[in-house]
Scaffold this motif. Structure first.
Motif, PDB file in Angstrom:
ATOM      1  N   ILE A   1       5.804   3.789   4.957  1.00 56.82           N
ATOM      2  CA  ILE A   1       5.541   2.481   5.566  1.00 56.82           C
ATOM      3  C   ILE A   1       5.245   2.655   7.051  1.00 56.82           C
ATOM      4  O   ILE A   1       4.289   2.078   7.574  1.00 56.82           O
ATOM      5  N   GLU A   2       6.050   3.458   7.737  1.00 58.39           N
ATOM      6  CA  GLU A   2       5.845   3.693   9.175  1.00 58.39           C
ATOM      7  C   GLU A   2       4.475   4.287   9.463  1.00 58.39           C
ATOM      8  O   GLU A   2       3.820   3.910  10.438  1.00 58.39           O
ATOM      9  N   GLU A   3       4.020   5.207   8.615  1.00 55.96           N
ATOM     10  CA  GLU A   3       2.693   5.807   8.803  1.00 55.96           C
ATOM     11  C   GLU A   3       1.598   4.753   8.721  1.00 55.96           C
ATOM     12  O   GLU A   3       0.624   4.805   9.466  1.00 55.96           O
ATOM     13  N   LEU A   4       1.760   3.795   7.837  1.00 53.67           N
ATOM     14  CA  LEU A   4       0.733   2.774   7.633  1.00 53.67           C
ATOM     15  C   LEU A   4       0.779   1.643   8.657  1.00 53.67           C
ATOM     16  O   LEU A   4      -0.258   1.075   8.993  1.00 53.67           O
ATOM     17  N   ILE A   5       1.976   1.316   9.161  1.00 54.47           N
ATOM     18  CA  ILE A   5       2.057   0.219  10.131  1.00 54.47           C
ATOM     19  C   ILE A   5       2.045   0.706  11.581  1.00 54.47           C
ATOM     20  O   ILE A   5       1.858  -0.090  12.485  1.00 54.47           O
TER      21      ILE A   5
ATOM     22  N   GLU B   1       0.834  -1.210   0.000  1.00 55.97           N
ATOM     23  CA  GLU B   1       0.000   0.000   0.000  1.00 55.97           C
ATOM     24  C   GLU B   1       0.865   1.256   0.000  1.00 55.97           C
ATOM     25  O   GLU B   1       0.586   2.218  -0.716  1.00 55.97           O
ATOM     26  N   ALA B   2       1.940   1.251   0.784  1.00 53.49           N
ATOM     27  CA  ALA B   2       2.850   2.402   0.841  1.00 53.49           C
ATOM     28  C   ALA B   2       3.552   2.620  -0.498  1.00 53.49           C
ATOM     29  O   ALA B   2       3.686   3.755  -0.959  1.00 53.49           O
ATOM     30  N   ILE B   3       3.991   1.543  -1.130  1.00 52.32           N
ATOM     31  CA  ILE B   3       4.666   1.658  -2.428  1.00 52.32           C
ATOM     32  C   ILE B   3       3.703   2.236  -3.465  1.00 52.32           C
ATOM     33  O   ILE B   3       4.069   3.124  -4.235  1.00 52.32           O
ATOM     34  N   ILE B   4       2.469   1.748  -3.469  1.00 54.90           N
ATOM     35  CA  ILE B   4       1.463   2.260  -4.408  1.00 54.90           C
ATOM     36  C   ILE B   4       1.194   3.739  -4.149  1.00 54.90           C
ATOM     37  O   ILE B   4       1.095   4.540  -5.073  1.00 54.90           O
ATOM     38  N   GLN B   5       1.108   4.111  -2.876  1.00 54.25           N
ATOM     39  CA  GLN B   5       0.858   5.511  -2.509  1.00 54.25           C
ATOM     40  C   GLN B   5       1.982   6.421  -3.004  1.00 54.25           C
ATOM     41  O   GLN B   5       1.729   7.515  -3.505  1.00 54.25           O
ATOM     42  N   ASP B   6       3.229   5.958  -2.887  1.00 53.14           N
ATOM     43  CA  ASP B   6       4.382   6.776  -3.289  1.00 53.14           C
ATOM     44  C   ASP B   6       4.684   6.705  -4.786  1.00 53.14           C
ATOM     45  O   ASP B   6       5.504   7.474  -5.282  1.00 53.14           O
ATOM     46  N   ASN B   7       4.048   5.772  -5.488  1.00 57.97           N
ATOM     47  CA  ASN B   7       4.270   5.586  -6.931  1.00 57.97           C
ATOM     48  C   ASN B   7       2.915   5.426  -7.617  1.00 57.97           C
ATOM     49  O   ASN B   7       2.553   4.331  -8.053  1.00 57.97           O
ATOM     50  N   PRO B   8       2.139   6.501  -7.706  1.00 59.05           N
ATOM     51  CA  PRO B   8       0.763   6.402  -8.197  1.00 59.05           C
ATOM     52  C   PRO B   8       0.622   5.883  -9.628  1.00 59.05           C
ATOM     53  O   PRO B   8      -0.443   5.378  -9.991  1.00 59.05           O
ATOM     54  N   ASP B   9       1.666   5.945 -10.430  1.00 56.34           N
ATOM     55  CA  ASP B   9       1.596   5.461 -11.806  1.00 56.34           C
ATOM     56  C   ASP B   9       2.057   4.013 -11.957  1.00 56.34           C
ATOM     57  O   ASP B   9       2.175   3.514 -13.075  1.00 56.34           O
ATOM     58  N   CYS B  10       2.309   3.342 -10.846  1.00 51.91           N
ATOM     59  CA  CYS B  10       2.791   1.965 -10.918  1.00 51.91           C
ATOM     60  C   CYS B  10       1.660   1.012 -11.318  1.00 51.91           C
ATOM     61  O   CYS B  10       0.483   1.352 -11.267  1.00 51.91           O
TER      62      CYS B  10
ATOM     63  N   GLY C   1      10.732   3.377 -15.395  1.00 49.14           N
ATOM     64  CA  GLY C   1      11.915   4.175 -15.097  1.00 49.14           C
ATOM     65  C   GLY C   1      12.374   4.211 -13.664  1.00 49.14           C
ATOM     66  O   GLY C   1      13.553   4.099 -13.389  1.00 49.14           O
ATOM     67  N   LYS C   2      11.446   4.361 -12.702  1.00 47.02           N
ATOM     68  CA  LYS C   2      11.849   4.522 -11.295  1.00 47.02           C
ATOM     69  C   LYS C   2      10.724   4.096 -10.365  1.00 47.02           C
ATOM     70  O   LYS C   2       9.553   4.341 -10.640  1.00 47.02           O
ATOM     71  N   LEU C   3      11.110   3.458  -9.251  1.00 48.76           N
ATOM     72  CA  LEU C   3      10.162   3.054  -8.214  1.00 48.76           C
ATOM     73  C   LEU C   3      10.784   3.391  -6.866  1.00 48.76           C
ATOM     74  O   LEU C   3      11.952   3.073  -6.627  1.00 48.76           O
ATOM     75  N   VAL C   4      10.036   4.050  -6.000  1.00 49.18           N
ATOM     76  CA  VAL C   4      10.550   4.488  -4.701  1.00 49.18           C
ATOM     77  C   VAL C   4       9.809   3.777  -3.576  1.00 49.18           C
ATOM     78  O   VAL C   4       8.584   3.687  -3.600  1.00 49.18           O
ATOM     79  N   VAL C   5      10.574   3.285  -2.589  1.00 46.71           N
ATOM     80  CA  VAL C   5      10.010   2.699  -1.378  1.00 46.71           C
ATOM     81  C   VAL C   5      10.478   3.593  -0.229  1.00 46.71           C
ATOM     82  O   VAL C   5      11.686   3.670   0.034  1.00 46.71           O
ATOM     83  N   ARG C   6       9.554   4.281   0.431  1.00 54.23           N
ATOM     84  CA  ARG C   6       9.914   5.234   1.489  1.00 54.23           C
ATOM     85  C   ARG C   6       9.594   4.666   2.876  1.00 54.23           C
ATOM     86  O   ARG C   6       8.467   4.241   3.137  1.00 54.23           O
ATOM     87  N   ARG C   7      10.589   4.697   3.743  1.00 48.45           N
ATOM     88  CA  ARG C   7      10.435   4.233   5.121  1.00 48.45           C
ATOM     89  C   ARG C   7       9.315   4.986   5.827  1.00 48.45           C
ATOM     90  O   ARG C   7       8.470   4.395   6.502  1.00 48.45           O
TER      91      ARG C   7
END
Length: 89
Positions: A52-56, A19-28, A43-49
């Protein structure tokens, strides 16, 4: 532009991470399988700590991701705060 991706096991631990990855990469693009979920991006995919912390609701070390990681495609840059998958132009 080439596609990068991350594939994770499907379980209770990874659901908020996905869910966090999708939120940070809306075009994925998300491809859910019975045992894994694959997230593709152009081109690029971002996983932000932080996301993730906000969601868990707790502190999260991006190294924890490795427990449920199946595979990635792309070059990897990682800090304590984010993981970026990308292809050089």
């Amino acid at each position: 532009m080439s596609t990068v991706f991350i594939a994770l096991q499907t379980n209770e631990e990874t659901r908020p991470i996905v869910e966090a990855i999708i939120q940070d990469n809306p075009d994925c693009t998300v491809n859910e399988q019975p045992a894994m979920v694959k997230i593709d991006a152009q081109g690029k995919l971002v996983v932000r700590r932080e996301t993730i912390e906000e969601l868990i609701g707790r502190s999260y070390d991006l190294q924890e991701l490795q427990v449920n990681l199946i595979t990635i495609s792309g070059n990897l840059d990682q800090t304590d705060d984010e993981m970026i998958l990308y292809w050089n132009a």
